[in-house]
Design a protein around this motif. Structure first.
Motif, mmCIF file in Angstrom:
data_model
loop_
_atom_site.group_PDB
_atom_site.id
_atom_site.type_symbol
_atom_site.label_atom_id
_atom_site.label_comp_id
_atom_site.label_asym_id
_atom_site.label_seq_id
_atom_site.Cartn_x
_atom_site.Cartn_y
_atom_site.Cartn_z
ATOM 1 N N UNK A 1 0.928 -1.380 -0.181
ATOM 2 C CA UNK A 1 0.025 0.039 -0.112
ATOM 3 C C UNK A 1 0.752 1.449 0.099
ATOM 4 N N UNK A 2 0.387 2.332 -0.347
ATOM 5 C CA UNK A 2 1.057 3.932 -0.229
ATOM 6 C C UNK A 2 0.576 4.099 1.067
ATOM 7 N N UNK A 3 1.702 4.896 1.747
ATOM 8 C CA UNK A 3 1.448 5.659 3.058
ATOM 9 C C UNK A 3 1.671 7.092 2.800
ATOM 10 N N UNK A 4 1.235 7.746 3.801
ATOM 11 C CA UNK A 4 1.379 9.154 3.708
ATOM 12 C C UNK A 4 1.467 9.697 5.361
ATOM 13 N N UNK A 5 1.813 11.073 5.322
ATOM 14 C CA UNK A 5 1.949 11.490 6.629
ATOM 15 C C UNK A 5 1.369 12.896 6.561
ATOM 16 N N UNK A 6 0.351 13.392 7.359
ATOM 17 C CA UNK A 6 -0.232 14.459 7.327
ATOM 18 C C UNK A 6 0.199 15.339 8.624
ATOM 19 N N UNK A 7 0.381 16.515 8.491
ATOM 20 C CA UNK A 7 0.715 17.510 9.582
ATOM 21 C C UNK A 7 -0.474 18.269 9.993
ATOM 22 N N UNK B 1 0.366 12.646 11.682
ATOM 23 C CA UNK B 1 -0.292 11.260 11.468
ATOM 24 C C UNK B 1 0.050 10.238 10.354
ATOM 25 N N UNK B 2 0.159 9.233 10.748
ATOM 26 C CA UNK B 2 0.591 8.193 9.374
ATOM 27 C C UNK B 2 -0.741 7.647 9.021
ATOM 28 N N UNK B 3 -1.020 7.490 7.607
ATOM 29 C CA UNK B 3 -2.073 7.062 7.095
ATOM 30 C C UNK B 3 -1.728 6.176 6.009
ATOM 31 N N UNK B 4 -2.604 5.144 5.747
ATOM 32 C CA UNK B 4 -2.595 4.091 4.864
ATOM 33 C C UNK B 4 -3.710 4.632 3.619
ATOM 34 N N UNK B 5 -3.407 4.316 2.597
ATOM 35 C CA UNK B 5 -4.400 4.488 1.471
ATOM 36 C C UNK B 5 -5.191 3.354 1.331
ATOM 37 N N UNK B 6 -6.351 3.477 1.524
ATOM 38 C CA UNK B 6 -7.216 2.368 1.447
ATOM 39 C C UNK B 6 -8.360 2.046 0.410
ATOM 40 N N UNK B 7 -8.190 2.995 -0.493
ATOM 41 C CA UNK B 7 -9.459 3.140 -1.511
ATOM 42 C C UNK B 7 -9.016 4.289 -2.254
ATOM 43 N N UNK B 8 -10.071 4.538 -3.171
ATOM 44 C CA UNK B 8 -10.271 5.791 -4.052
ATOM 45 C C UNK B 8 -11.816 6.064 -4.232
ATOM 46 N N UNK C 1 -13.238 8.073 -6.989
ATOM 47 C CA UNK C 1 -12.895 8.479 -8.113
ATOM 48 C C UNK C 1 -11.400 8.752 -8.239
ATOM 49 N N UNK C 2 -11.107 10.080 -8.493
ATOM 50 C CA UNK C 2 -9.479 10.085 -8.511
ATOM 51 C C UNK C 2 -8.796 10.449 -7.363
ATOM 52 N N UNK C 3 -9.718 10.685 -6.236
ATOM 53 C CA UNK C 3 -9.036 11.075 -5.053
ATOM 54 C C UNK C 3 -8.718 9.832 -4.236
ATOM 55 N N UNK C 4 -7.693 9.785 -3.694
ATOM 56 C CA UNK C 4 -7.286 8.633 -2.568
ATOM 57 C C UNK C 4 -8.121 8.824 -1.270
ATOM 58 N N UNK C 5 -8.492 7.650 -0.604
ATOM 59 C CA UNK C 5 -9.025 7.633 0.485
ATOM 60 C C UNK C 5 -8.021 7.153 1.789
ATOM 61 N N UNK C 6 -7.904 7.924 2.444
ATOM 62 C CA UNK C 6 -6.705 7.585 3.644
ATOM 63 C C UNK C 6 -7.437 7.418 4.969
ATOM 64 N N UNK C 7 -6.694 6.074 5.585
ATOM 65 C CA UNK C 7 -7.170 5.793 6.914
ATOM 66 C C UNK C 7 -6.176 6.033 7.954
ATOM 67 N N UNK C 8 -5.864 6.602 8.918
ATOM 68 C CA UNK C 8 -5.114 6.831 10.055
ATOM 69 C C UNK C 8 -4.556 5.481 10.456
ATOM 70 N N UNK C 9 -3.493 5.206 10.810
ATOM 71 C CA UNK C 9 -2.926 4.203 11.336
ATOM 72 C C UNK C 9 -2.039 4.307 12.765
ATOM 73 N N UNK C 10 -1.565 5.658 12.875
ATOM 74 C CA UNK C 10 -0.946 6.154 14.063
ATOM 75 C C UNK C 10 -0.769 7.635 13.848
ATOM 76 N N UNK C 11 -0.582 8.070 14.966
ATOM 77 C CA UNK C 11 -0.527 9.639 15.290
ATOM 78 C C UNK C 11 0.431 10.018 16.440
ATOM 79 N N UNK C 12 1.228 10.899 16.383
ATOM 80 C CA UNK C 12 2.048 11.413 17.322
ATOM 81 C C UNK C 12 1.834 13.029 17.658
ATOM 82 N N UNK C 13 1.596 13.720 19.092
ATOM 83 C CA UNK C 13 1.437 15.005 19.277
ATOM 84 C C UNK C 13 2.814 15.537 19.019
#
Length: 122
Positions: free
Chosen positions: A10-16, A26-33, A35-47
């Protein structure tokens, strides 16, 4: 969004996210789409608490670690300063993390050997 592609995975991303004086990575994994937009699911986060107003989140496109030379997903908390050649380099790095994809988390790493750099034209 900071994105990292895992070979044959899978593709992973981090959001600030900024939440008042505190910030969240927040670390997120792409879990679907959708249309053309990816759907992201949070898997971990740190303050993250910024030690000074000049500190900023420095992303993996610009950061590397001598302790994790093959890892292109280093995120650091530090400041940037202009160098004599017009480029910018990190200073005062106080925290650093890497994507730990096997465990699906942001793993803290030592700041020794973490360097973030941006060419003057970037």
């Amino acid at each position: 969004m900071i994105v990292a592609q895992v070979p044959s995975g899978p593709t992973y991303g981090a959001t600030h996210l900024r939440c008042g004086p505190q910030q969240v990575l927040r670390l997120e994994r792409q879990t679907g789409r959708d249309g053309v937009n990816p759907i992201w699911t949070p898997v971990d986060q740190i303050a993250v608490t910024m030690p000074t107003p000049r500190h900023e989140i420095l992303g993996p496109g610009y950061c590397s670690s001598s302790q994790f030379p093959d890892d292109a997903t280093i995120i650091a908390l530090g400041t940037m300063a202009e160098q004599p050649d017009g480029s910018y380099g990190s200073e005062n790095v106080v925290k650093a993390w890497r994507f730990d994809i096997k465990r699906e988390r942001l793993a803290a790493i030592p700041v020794n050997g973490v360097l973030c750099a941006v060419d003057g034209g970037d």
